[in-house]
Design an enzyme around this catalytic site. Structure first.
Site, mmCIF file in Angstrom:
data_model
loop_
_atom_site.group_PDB
_atom_site.id
_atom_site.type_symbol
_atom_site.label_atom_id
_atom_site.label_comp_id
_atom_site.label_asym_id
_atom_site.label_seq_id
_atom_site.Cartn_x
_atom_site.Cartn_y
_atom_site.Cartn_z
ATOM 1 N N ASP A 96 1.123 -1.470 0.186
ATOM 2 C CA ASP A 96 0.035 -0.196 -0.027
ATOM 3 C C ASP A 96 0.635 1.154 -0.308
ATOM 4 O O ASP A 96 1.369 1.514 0.641
ATOM 5 C CB ASP A 96 -0.722 -0.115 1.522
ATOM 6 C CG ASP A 96 -1.766 1.371 0.623
ATOM 7 O OD1 ASP A 96 -1.964 1.969 0.235
ATOM 8 O OD2 ASP A 96 -2.564 1.432 2.421
ATOM 9 N N ASP A 132 12.977 -16.838 3.611
ATOM 10 C CA ASP A 132 11.988 -16.084 2.620
ATOM 11 C C ASP A 132 12.101 -15.419 1.582
ATOM 12 O O ASP A 132 13.091 -16.669 0.720
ATOM 13 C CB ASP A 132 11.732 -14.644 3.083
ATOM 14 C CG ASP A 132 10.345 -14.648 3.200
ATOM 15 O OD1 ASP A 132 9.765 -13.928 2.503
ATOM 16 O OD2 ASP A 132 9.536 -14.601 4.241
ATOM 17 N N ASP A 151 21.645 -18.379 -0.186
ATOM 18 C CA ASP A 151 20.343 -17.916 -1.180
ATOM 19 C C ASP A 151 20.562 -19.543 -1.204
ATOM 20 O O ASP A 151 21.222 -20.047 -2.842
ATOM 21 C CB ASP A 151 20.864 -17.478 -2.188
ATOM 22 C CG ASP A 151 19.456 -17.642 -3.309
ATOM 23 O OD1 ASP A 151 18.889 -17.478 -3.321
ATOM 24 O OD2 ASP A 151 20.016 -15.960 -4.511
ATOM 25 N N ASP A 156 23.538 -19.723 -3.966
ATOM 26 C CA ASP A 156 25.212 -19.022 -3.505
ATOM 27 C C ASP A 156 25.386 -18.448 -2.274
ATOM 28 O O ASP A 156 24.366 -18.637 -1.449
ATOM 29 C CB ASP A 156 25.456 -17.784 -4.765
ATOM 30 C CG ASP A 156 23.952 -17.222 -4.738
ATOM 31 O OD1 ASP A 156 23.708 -16.622 -3.509
ATOM 32 O OD2 ASP A 156 23.701 -16.638 -5.935
ATOM 33 N N HIS A 170 9.386 -8.850 0.046
ATOM 34 C CA HIS A 170 8.398 -9.689 1.490
ATOM 35 C C HIS A 170 9.708 -10.084 2.791
ATOM 36 O O HIS A 170 8.925 -9.613 3.577
ATOM 37 C CB HIS A 170 8.174 -10.585 0.920
ATOM 38 C CG HIS A 170 7.196 -12.119 1.069
ATOM 39 N ND1 HIS A 170 7.471 -12.834 2.386
ATOM 40 C CD2 HIS A 170 5.862 -11.563 2.033
ATOM 41 C CE1 HIS A 170 6.719 -13.216 3.462
ATOM 42 N NE2 HIS A 170 5.530 -13.058 3.265
ATOM 43 N N ILE A 188 11.890 2.881 11.043
ATOM 44 C CA ILE A 188 10.901 1.669 11.854
ATOM 45 C C ILE A 188 11.642 1.066 12.989
ATOM 46 O O ILE A 188 13.076 1.063 12.778
ATOM 47 C CB ILE A 188 9.885 1.174 10.552
ATOM 48 C CG1 ILE A 188 10.184 0.300 10.506
ATOM 49 C CG2 ILE A 188 8.974 1.665 10.276
ATOM 50 C CD1 ILE A 188 10.794 -1.551 10.018
ATOM 51 N N ALA A 278 3.028 -24.813 8.758
ATOM 52 C CA ALA A 278 1.557 -24.306 9.793
ATOM 53 C C ALA A 278 1.258 -25.107 10.911
ATOM 54 O O ALA A 278 1.588 -25.060 12.383
ATOM 55 C CB ALA A 278 0.679 -23.469 9.687
ATOM 56 N N TYR A 282 4.021 -30.090 15.875
ATOM 57 C CA TYR A 282 5.430 -29.869 17.389
ATOM 58 C C TYR A 282 5.531 -29.322 18.281
ATOM 59 O O TYR A 282 5.439 -27.952 18.215
ATOM 60 C CB TYR A 282 6.827 -29.944 16.185
ATOM 61 C CG TYR A 282 6.995 -31.506 15.267
ATOM 62 C CD1 TYR A 282 7.132 -32.675 16.059
ATOM 63 C CD2 TYR A 282 7.446 -31.061 13.817
ATOM 64 C CE1 TYR A 282 7.287 -33.887 15.057
ATOM 65 C CE2 TYR A 282 7.334 -32.129 13.233
ATOM 66 C CZ TYR A 282 6.920 -33.635 13.859
ATOM 67 O OH TYR A 282 6.929 -34.876 12.917
ATOM 68 N N SER A 333 1.312 -13.383 7.201
ATOM 69 C CA SER A 333 3.720 -13.484 6.897
ATOM 70 C C SER A 333 3.820 -12.477 7.485
ATOM 71 O O SER A 333 4.978 -12.477 8.148
ATOM 72 C CB SER A 333 3.815 -13.085 5.295
ATOM 73 O OG SER A 333 3.942 -13.884 4.325
#
Length: 514
Positions: A96, A132, A151, A156, A170, A188, A278, A282, A333
């Protein structure tokens, strides 16, 4: 052990990568056999990756001979299962861009008050692995708290967050919610501004990545000393198909790594529609629903009394974005890394806390809201940190759903033995003085414990009744992979393919009904 092949519908229309499967082997001889099968230049099966930690190999199967190749794999001694290398997707909504930098979530969970109570804002000895799309580790609000990652998407050492039409940044946004420093003008602050964040990339510019790389990222985080794993992604697949992912979470559990997972964003009840990771079940895992500024559940957030543990702010969350930017995103998320940051802050005060203990503290200290989770609560950072510092006596687990005739073992954090346990409703469940609850009939009860000094603590609702979500096949404990497959049922979702495979290898477990 049975050997079976599993396919299933995936979240948001994601699908298996064409011809790619993960094969779980049980021994060195089985691995050698797989190597032999794939060495021929004209082989129908080609091995493309090997994860020794998970005892998994990734294979690429010639689609023209898929049924024959799968039948051959499944018939080999020492092959435990074969699953498609399916896609996992990030749980997010678009940026947004018009929103202002309003961190309502930090105020809502009383983060500032929590830092004052602790006398610190975390500790860099606590490592949070953000698995992520990668992280812009050069972002000025994040850079001081970043450590080396990896990555797995491009294999790499550069886990930079690469934006695309379906990825506004994200992973960078999630990292900010965990541990942005709060030291940049106009920036922030995260829930644990003093923390070490390990960026692990397996999701690409399209917001998706494969099962094989997700497993490798989890194993890497555990190996490199992460205290917390933040996982804002998943897929709706059968539990048996998610077996390799569940095993990776179990390895994290065995090493004491706390696994924080997003409940998902399609507005469904996870007790009825299983989501992985999810719904792993465990003890080290905490699954998170989203809440809004008024503590209501956004329509898109998943929920579930038996399988979703807490809620946290996840609507219009301001955080970091790549290239030194900031913006709002919404989703479970966003709620998940906020909880990951809070768990890191709690671990900074008491490194000995286990995932089960942290979950119980979050649930018993959370603010009561009308969002269907195990605690019907939204996390409160101050109350949680205060409980840790004050060594508040807590019953573990604090909330649970069990089936009739099942048992549940309770322990007590910060209490002095011997303990006296009492069930508020013995007709629903009884509890022995050793803390073992036995479920008797459908309903709810509350367990109260009194310690040797006379202090008392109580659970939230312990619900007895059939757990709505699909149980682990083969009679395993809740959250355990169990024994995959049911005799006589085609696990492929396509009876024609099963019929072909069963003509080639009729002794496979699912062939008795074909």
């Amino acid at each position: 052990m049975k050997r079976a092949l599993f396919l299933g519908a995936l979240l948001l229309g994601s699908q298996a990568f064409a011809g790619e499967y993960l094969v779980k082997y049980q021994s060195t001889s089985a691995l050698n056999m797989l190597n032999t099968m794939t060495m021929s230049r004209v082989a129908m099966i080609q091995m493309t990756d090997h994860n020794a930690t998970a005892s998994l190999v990734k294979v690429d199967i010639n689609k023209a001979h898929e049924a024959q190749a799968l039948a051959s794999l499944l018939s080999q001694p020492g092959v435990e299962y074969v699953v498609p290398n399916f896609k996992l997707k990030a749980f997010t909504a678009p940026v947004d861009a018009a929103a202002l930098k309003d961190q309502w979530a930090i105020a809502k969970v009383q983060a500032e008050k929590a830092w004052q109570r602790a006398g610190n804002k975390g500790n860099r000895s606590v490592i949070v692995a953000v698995i992520d799309t990668g992280v812009d580790y050069k972002h000025p609000a994040l850079a001081p708290n970043m450590i080396q990652g990896y990555d797995f998407k491009e294999n790499d050492n550069d886990p930079m967050d690469k934006t695309g039409f379906q990825n506004p940044g994200h992973g960078t946004h999630c990292a900010g919610a965990v541990g942005a420093t709060g030291l940049i003008d106009g920036g922030i602050v995260g829930l644990s501004p003093e923390v070490s964040m390990m960026p692990l990339r397996f999701l690409g510019e399209d917001g998706s990545g494969d099962l094989n790389n997700a497993i490798k990222a989890i194993d890497y985080a555990v190996e490199k000393g992460a205290s917390v794993i933040s996982a804002s992604w998943g897929a709706a697949v059968p539990r048996s198909q998610a077996a390799p992912l569940l095993e990776a979470v179990k390895r994290a559990d065995d090493k004491g790594v706390i696994f924080i997972a997003a409940a998902a964003n399609d507005g469904k009840n996870n007790d009825k529609t299983e989501m992985f990771p999810a719904n792993n079940g465990y003890p080290n895992s905490i699954t998170v629903a989203a809440s809004g500024p008024s503590d209501a559940k956004p329509s898109w957030s998943n929920y579930g009394t038996a399988t979703v543990h807490v809620s946290a702010p996840g609507e219009n969350i301001m955080s970091t974005l790549p290239n030194s930017k900031y913006g709002n995103l919404s989703g479970t998320s966003m709620a998940t890394p906020l909880v990951s940051g809070l768990v890191a802050l709690m671990k900074a005060q008491d490194p000995s806390l286990t995932g089960a203990q942290v979950r119980a503290i979050l649930q018993t200290t959370g603010a009561k809201v009308s969002i269907e989770t195990a605690c019907n609560c939204r996390v409160d950072a101050f109350e949680a940190v205060d409980a840790v510092i004050a060594k508040k006596m807590t019953v573990v687990p604090a909330a649970a759903t069990v089936k009739t005739s099942e048992t549940l073992a309770f322990s007590v954090l910060h209490g002095k033995a011997p303990f006296k346990f009492v069930s508020s409703n013995p007709a629903i469940a009884t509890v022995a003085d050793n803390g073992t609850l036995t479920a008797v009939a459908n309903g709810s009860t509350v367990v109260t414990v009194t310690d040797a000094t006379g202090k008392t603590a109580s659970t939230l609702n312990i619900n007895v009744g059939a757990v709505s979500s699909t149980p682990p096949p083969g009679g395993g404990q809740p959250g355990q992979p169990g024994e995959p497959g049911e005799p006589g049922e085609c696990p492929l979702g396509d009876p024609m393919i099963c019929q072909i495979i069963c003509q080639i290898q009729p002794d496979l477990p699912f062939c008795s009904g074909n």
